[in-house]
Enzyme design. Structure first.
Site, short mmCIF file in Angstrom:
data_model
loop_
_atom_site.label_atom_id
_atom_site.label_comp_id
_atom_site.label_asym_id
_atom_site.label_seq_id
_atom_site.Cartn_x
_atom_site.Cartn_y
_atom_site.Cartn_z
N HIS A 324 0.85 -1.20 0.00
CA HIS A 324 0.00 0.00 0.00
C HIS A 324 0.88 1.24 0.00
CE1 HIS A 324 0.03 1.42 4.30
NE2 HIS A 324 0.35 0.19 4.56
N GLU A 371 -5.07 1.61 2.85
CA GLU A 371 -4.88 0.41 3.66
C GLU A 371 -5.05 0.75 5.13
OE1 GLU A 371 -2.56 -2.48 6.15
OE2 GLU A 371 -2.36 -0.30 5.94
N GLU A 372 -4.57 1.95 5.51
CA GLU A 372 -4.57 2.32 6.94
C GLU A 372 -5.99 2.44 7.49
OE1 GLU A 372 -2.16 1.93 8.54
OE2 GLU A 372 -0.30 2.55 7.55
N HIS A 484 3.22 4.60 13.07
CA HIS A 484 2.03 5.46 12.94
C HIS A 484 2.19 6.83 13.60
CE1 HIS A 484 -1.15 2.17 11.81
NE2 HIS A 484 -0.07 2.14 11.04
#
Lengths: 631, 631
Positions: A324, A371-372, A484
């Site tokens: 991704h 994707e996240e 993140h």
């Protein structure tokens, strides 16, 4: 419905007519006729091309790709992300690949406002910062998004705080033993403990918590980069957003402050030891916090980008290599270390093609979006092309956070175990001229500890759990501290994880050779004996946890049946390998054998899916959920 | 789950190892190497074998098979049916075919007791016979089952009678206009009117009827055989029995008696004209009837019998030729005229093989059980082998009531239209030396009026509606008078439908050539242009019934997309046909094209299925339900 009448690129809204490819191939062949009769694929050539590939590795290309991709944050659905889409697409086009961009409209979630304050009995109110100290500003000029949990509902929670350690069932049992009930309170949870964000919130919600404050405790490596705060999604399931539990975000420093003011029973020794916090008691209160989160869910357009190398002999068989592209912040590790590797593999494949290489099967590079937010880009595409992929996809090779730190790791469906081991024996470790990844892997991580992809934490999920396609996930290092956070940036990579990008090169090497072998081997390198063994292990575990009332004999029998079927297939492989592949009948026999090897994984799909989670069709996953309580 | 690792016979509980086949083929090939390089399949040979097949037709073999199969009733799940199972199996074995018998345990339904009496206001009670006068006894010595409706619940209904003509919605509207409400009454219904048994009962049940008495009115042809009474199933859906509506059975004579004593409004003229009954009024009453039915539902074992001719070049592609074996009574038409044809095709294929023929693809003869109870045998097997069939089945060729009378009829999914026309041009009509079935068919029935298999009335249902496999259903004659009665016996066939069995031979000829072409043609004879045309027709009909609020533009667009995809595929076919099939690449290109042609029909499947009837996955059927209100 015309998909099956058209060629590989039918999965995309392609301008180019499928007929072109086929006619082109036919002409190729006809020419072949009049000049030299087409020779069968020569195994020696394949090896030469593999060596050529390995020799074409360069660290500066990878680093330049990564530097560009991570020059600014590029969250899915936001304007800055369009630049990375354009960059990846142009890269593929410049290499001369057939390229497709497939947009989807989907629901995403962004923060508008968040605040957190402490309220003392004497009326004092103390506002706590909700940011990543010293490393980030979230003003309009910056495209960096403040820490938040996507799909978290908006609202305000005012109440006393209870500390629930990692928020696992065990931790909550511990609280119960202390006669502390979290119902009606705001639960503060320290990241870690193995459960995902969504799961932790689900548990707290179930127990009646008003809200959840999560913090990642600073550690040494993190301190070098200020106290980053994790973003993430608390969406349940994949693909389409569902109602989430309450969630909020908090940073380490602010957490320390709140914890200092907790009364109530003493926290268990291990809770206190586990971190560096000045935690002593678990609450509730007396201090109260007021947590407000205002977010917006809105329809956004996301873009998957594809590049296709049509197979010369079997264009209707796909080897998919995916990663991704969207990131919470700069995404140097997650996911663009993988993107850089993918772009470099594309560069090197193009080089091979200029030297006369053509894959036997079609190779499809996939650059996923969103994707996240729950693997939305890959999931939507897999659902849209389910029939086509079910009939034609040989394997999906995923790389997400390619380089997180030291040590090689791999997860795979078992029939790919042997191939992974073979390939890692061909790729050198980053910091050595002699040792192979296999050598170091087996000495450091213990021989061939390939994990199973039972989780739902990257884009392989829909390929494996929904479509039953053999899958791989590989990476260097794990559990990196800036996960993140705003610190997941280029500087962190060059100062910590991979200064000279040799780890990127190593991952690209393994990823690529997996692709080459699956695309070129006349007989697919899929060995289901490891699968039978893995199922045996599951069965043994199951027999230990189950009482005698449930018989596992039918299960044992079908594992036995599978084992003998596999042995037949493997013998057939040996016999066919020994022949020259020139005869019409043998060509068809090999195709038929490959079809069986490709489709065997689909045999694990259950059309009804998992009760309550019908999207999940893979029986082995159902098995693991029963067995290990995985969600 | 090991299905996909093993060979065609993996769909059966086979003793023989799948490896044998493959090794055997490999050895074959190796031998081929050292002697003469394997030549490609020569089209001329194929034609020779087709001619050889046609010349080997004999009527006496067919008639002898049929006479044996129908020597006594053989209802599914009963002891006498075991004999027919053994007979079919032994026939296949004696021909040297690999044979499999696959049993299923399933719920079936049989009658225990039924009685019907008329009750007059003056207290007189008159018991009516419930049998097939002059043609049948149901005592223990006879294996003939009394007329009944399978899965009809047991119970007693006592009430006044209302005559509802054919029991259609229109007929019930007519009653309403006469201010006759059937609620609380016993409804008497005359067979015919286009609705199935189950549907009629469902309507009556919905309107509150106590029970349904159905009778088939005698007609001239029937009178020659006494007044037979139809058996049937009132089960809703296919495969697994569900709760049915009330139902009973009645014969013509008894019906006349009851109708004579009806008061109430005058029956509409057309109701009276439509039959030869002395019906004048529709009731309710004054006469009352007491109808009692006692049945038992019980688990029984049914048996599907298979014979497999492994394909030489593509053993992993299946052409399935199927017919059910179970009958309500003697089953000379339904279904054993088809069984006799199937057994004769097997005989003639065995003959071809002795002359050196081997099909390119695998041919599977299927002899189904318990079709009369709701296609149970075929449905269970298709569900059990769904993945395998989805990946490997080229087509399913069904024949149920092969010979019912004069005239050739065919139903098919549209991509098979052209093949059916080609084949019927090769087979002579029963009573002519020159005219082909095609000639007569087109003159009598109008050119190529091939019907669509949107119904759920024979074993093609699960193959097409559940698995998306191209299907065909062919038969000679239709609407035969002794349908499901005790008169469906050998004497009826030789005295009425096919005295010299040339119609059987004709059906077998068409059925067989369809099988030969689909099994042998290097490129599958599937032309989806007819499909696009058919969809266009549906769309036009839809646009007439829909108001403008619903746009059909997307539908039109995808039909257009399909059309152009088909043209590409057909061009590709032409190009490939023009080549010699010796080159490795061409062999693979042809296989790939065939895969697309085979899988295209699957593209019409919707994983969710029809709302409320999720078992039905085929979108065209959903379409027809919306369009024509078919159930």
């Amino acid at each position: 419905m015309s998909q099956n009448l058209t060629k590989p690129n039918s999965s995309f809204t392609s301008k180019r007519s499928p007929l072109c490819t086929s006619l082109f191939l036919i002409i190729l062949v006809v020419v072949g006729f009049n000049t030299v009769h087409h020779p069968p694929r020569n195994p020696k050539n394949a090896i030469l091309f593999q060596q050529l590939f390995l020799s074409s590795a360069t660290n500066y290309t990878v680093s330049s790709y990564l530097r560009y991709l991570t020059s600014h944050p590029h969250l899915a659905g936001t304007k800055p992300s369009l630049e990375t889409i354009h960059y990846v697409k142009t890269h593929f086009q410049n290499l001369g690949f057939e390229t497709h961009t497939v947009p989807f409209r989907t629901l995403l979630s962004y923060p508008l406002h968040a605040s957190l304050s402490m309220h003392f009995s004497n009326g004092t109110v103390f506002n706590l910062p909700l940011n990543e100290m010293g490393i980030a500003n979230y003003d309009v000029s910056s495209s960096l998004i403040r820490p938040y949990h996507a799909f978290s509902p908006s609202g305000t929670a005012l109440g006393k705080v209870v500390f629930a350690n990692h928020g696992t069932e065990d931790d909550n049992d511990a609280l119960r033993r202390m006669e502390v009930n979290v119902s009606g309170y705001i639960v503060m949870i320290k990241k870690g403990g193995g459960l995902g964000r969504g799961a932790v919130v689900e548990i707290a919600e179930k127990m009646g918590a008003l809200g959840v404050l999560m913090y990642a405790e600073g550690d040494v490596s993190r301190d070098n980069f200020g106290s980053g705060v994790e973003r993430g999604t608390v969406m349940k399931g994949v693909g389409d957003p569902l109602t989430p539990g309450w969630a909020g975000v908090e940073d380490g420093e602010s957490a320390q402050l709140i914890l200092e003011y907790l009364g109530g029973p003493l926290a268990p020794q291990e809770w206190r030891d586990s971190g560096r916090s000045n935690l002593s008691r678990v609450g509730p209160g007396p201090v109260m916090v007021n947590f407000t989160y205002q977010g917006e869910k809105k329809l956004a357009t996301i873009y998957n980008v594809f590049a296709v190398i049509s197979g010369l002999e079997e264009p209707d068989r796909y080897v998919l290599m995916g990663n991704h592209r969207d990131a919470w912040t700069y995404g140097v590790v997650d996911p663009n270390s993988g993107t850089a590797a993918l772009l470099d593999i594309a560069r090197r494949y193009a080089l091979l093609m200029r030297r006369g290489w053509n894959p036997r099967r079609t190779i499809i590079f996939c650059s996923w979006d969103a994707e996240e937010f729950g693997m939305i880009g890959s999931t939507e595409w897999v659902e849209q092309n389910l029939l086509n992929l079910g009939a034609k996809a040989v394997a999906y090779l995923n790389v997400d956070c390619a380089v997180q730190g030291p040590g090689f790791f791999a997860g795979a469906t078992p029939q790919l175990d042997n191939l992974i081991l073979e390939v890692t024996e061909k790729v050198k470790v980053p910091d050595s001229e002699v040792a192979t990844i296999y050598d170091k892997w087996t000495t450091i991580n213990g021989k061939s500890n390939i994990e199973r992809l039972t989780g739902v934490d990257s884009d392989f999920a829909s390929f494996l759990q929904h479509a039953g396609i053999p899958s791989v996930d590989i990476y260097y290092g794990r559990d990196f501290p800036v996960y993140h956070t705003a610190s997941d940036s280029f500087s962190w990579m060059i100062n910590n994880a991979d200064p000279f990008f040799w780890r990127h090169v190593a991952v690209a090497g393994v990823w690529d050779l997996l692709g080459l072998r699956l695309a070129d081997d006349p007989i697919l390198p899929l060995d289901y004996l490891s699968y039978a063994k893995q199922l045996q292990v599951y069965k043994d575990t199951l027999s230990r946890v189950l009482d005698d009332s449930i018989s596992l004999t039918p299960l044992a029998a079908s594992i036995q049946e599978l084992t003998s079927a596999v042995k037949h297939a493997n013998n057939e492989t040996k016999n066919l390998m020994a022949r020259e592949f020139t005869d019409h009948l043998l060509t068809l026999k090999i195709r038929a054998l490959n079809d069986r090897l490709m489709l065997a994984e689909r045999g694990f799909l259950d059309t009804d899916g998992i009760k309550g989670k019908e999207w999940f069709k893979h029986l082995v996953r159902i098995f693991c959920i029963l067995l290990l309580g995985q969600i």
